[in-house]
Design a protein around this motif. Structure first.
Motif, mmCIF file in Angstrom:
data_model
loop_
_atom_site.group_PDB
_atom_site.id
_atom_site.type_symbol
_atom_site.label_atom_id
_atom_site.label_comp_id
_atom_site.label_asym_id
_atom_site.label_seq_id
_atom_site.Cartn_x
_atom_site.Cartn_y
_atom_site.Cartn_z
ATOM 1 N N LEU A 7 0.579 -1.187 -0.087
ATOM 2 C CA LEU A 7 -0.255 0.302 -0.081
ATOM 3 C C LEU A 7 1.161 0.878 -0.123
ATOM 4 N N ASP A 8 2.084 0.556 0.714
ATOM 5 C CA ASP A 8 3.535 2.522 0.255
ATOM 6 C C ASP A 8 3.592 2.643 -1.128
ATOM 7 N N LEU A 9 3.521 1.542 -1.834
ATOM 8 C CA LEU A 9 4.128 1.923 -3.131
ATOM 9 C C LEU A 9 2.489 2.688 -3.820
ATOM 10 N N PHE A 34 -0.543 1.350 9.094
ATOM 11 C CA PHE A 34 -1.620 2.531 9.072
ATOM 12 C C PHE A 34 -0.449 3.994 9.011
ATOM 13 N N ASP A 35 -0.099 3.331 10.742
ATOM 14 C CA ASP A 35 0.471 5.585 10.315
ATOM 15 C C ASP A 35 2.087 5.315 9.198
ATOM 16 N N LYS A 36 2.377 3.396 8.950
ATOM 17 C CA LYS A 36 3.436 4.139 7.702
ATOM 18 C C LYS A 36 2.430 4.762 6.314
ATOM 19 N N VAL A 37 2.164 4.213 6.168
ATOM 20 C CA VAL A 37 0.996 4.259 4.752
ATOM 21 C C VAL A 37 0.577 6.255 5.351
ATOM 22 N N ARG A 38 0.014 6.359 6.031
ATOM 23 C CA ARG A 38 -0.656 7.531 5.850
ATOM 24 C C ARG A 38 0.245 9.021 5.421
ATOM 25 N N ALA A 39 1.485 8.771 6.814
ATOM 26 C CA ALA A 39 3.147 8.822 6.637
ATOM 27 C C ALA A 39 3.633 9.534 4.666
#
Length: 381
Positions: free
Chosen positions: A215-217, A238-243
């Motif tokens: 999802l990060d990609l 979730f927090d990593k992707v939200r950033a």
């Protein structure tokens, strides 16, 4: 014939393997044996109120909520179930379920969602993500996974017939166990999606927020392109992707089925970046008439038809995904929601139940005649 079902665990919600189990039970009833069971996760689903038998892990400290920490004990615990009263054993396995003990007179069919990925092909990735590459804990984890691999491979002889949820997994079953597997695609509830609604401008992705789903990609790419993206799901990352999310990306968190179906029916396209064994969600998107932009590896190669129901990108990089989005934009008017929906209907639950019943019957009749059930199932048209 009396039948029992074996599931690794019933504590993660009504998702892929649980939906397969529910359709199996709809075809033929029987009790479920599983390592741990969290009944509240299945309220309002076909598995609510099912007869479920659990292992000792259910009673151990944190057994239900943190059952994965007991992975080294799972092979032993799955062998403790007494299944001698049943003629047919059906395991639904992505970890240890296929390792149940069966007698010489019993038939064991194992529906493999995947050979244990963190012990086999995702072994190194699992160690890196769990920060287990060095130190005492890392050594203990590596030793434990080594013995799990030895056990996992040895228990292949306890299975009479392997079923796989895709050709991709069937190849992995052969590589891991040197056994053929009959492909039986998972059931997808296409009826709950509406493919006739007008398409809107936003793109959609939905997944559990774990590293391999990438999802990060997706979020990073749509942020760079400044294209509207809606993200549904939750999980550890979730927090990593939200950033990474810019102003054009909207994270909705976990949503119920009605919200998911609504967004799939309206999105411009669905984006999927995981190397998945099968991948039910892209098929659900196609049931809603949405084209799919998918990573061209794994199960997606069997569920998405390039140029007809979607487009592929070849690498898990922002550049590759950007090119695929550009290709899609150039072809967007050529995609027909009705054609996409018809393709998705080939995965409807009725077909799964019919095929599963045919396989069960062929295997049981072969066993009764003293013939090889595997050969009988593999010979089916």
């Amino acid at each position: 014939m009396s039948t029992a079902y074996i599931q690794d665990w019933l504590a993660g919600g009504f998702v892929g393997s649980e939906k397969v189990l529910a359709e199996m039970l709809a075809t033929r009833s029987g009790p479920i044996y599983t390592l741990v069971h969290r009944p509240q996760d299945f309220v309002g689903t076909p598995l609510e109120g099912a007869e479920v038998h659990t292992s000792a892990i259910q009673r151990w400290p944190g057994g239900v909520s943190h059952y994965r920490t007991y992975l080294p004990f799972m092979p032993y615990q799955i062998e403790q179930f007494d299944l001698t009263a049943y003629d047919t054993i059906v395991s639904s396995s992505h970890a240890v379920a296929k390792g149940v003990l069966v007698g010489a007179g019993q038939l064991h069919l194992s529906y493999v969602h995947s050979p244990m990925r963190y012990a086999w092909d995702l072994y190194q990735q699992y160690l890196r993500e769990a920060d287990l590459t060095r130190g005492v804990k890392a050594t203990l984890a590596k030793v434990a996974l080594h013995y799990i691999r030895v056990w996992d491979q040895s228990t292949a002889n306890r299975v009479d017939v392997f079923l796989a949820n895709s050709e991709y997994v069937a190849r992995r079953v052969w590589r891991t166990y040197r056994r053929p597997a009959r492909v039986l695609y998972p059931p997808v509830d296409v009826a709950r999606f509406d493919h006739t609604r007008p398409r809107e401008d936003f793109y959609l992705t939905m997944s559990r927020f774990v590293p391999y789903k990438r999802l990060d990609l997706i979020v990073e790419t749509f942020t760079r392109l400044r294209l509207p993206l809606v993200v549904i799901g939750n999980g550890p990352d979730f927090d990593k992707v939200r950033a990474l999310a810019g102003p054009t990306v909207q994270l909705l968190g976990r949503q119920d089925d009605a919200v998911v179906a609504d967004h799939m029916s309206r999105c411009r396209a669905f984006v999927f970046a995981a190397d998945e064994d099968f991948g039910i969600v892209p098929v659900e998107a196609q049931a809603a008439g949405a084209p799919v932009i998918a990573y061209g590896k794994g199960g997606s190669l069997e569920t998405v038809r390039p140029g007809v129901t979607g487009v592929f990108f070849g690498q898990q990089t922002t550049q590759s995904l950007e090119r695929a989005i550009g290709v899609f934009e150039g072809q967007a008017r050529d995609f027909d929601a009705a054609v996409i929906r018809r393709h998705a209907e080939t995965f409807r639950p009725e077909r799964f139940r019919e095929a599963f019943q045919t396989i069960l019957t062929a295997a049981e009749e072969a066993r009764q005649r003293g013939q090889d059930p595997e050969r009988a199932v593999m010979a089916l048209p």
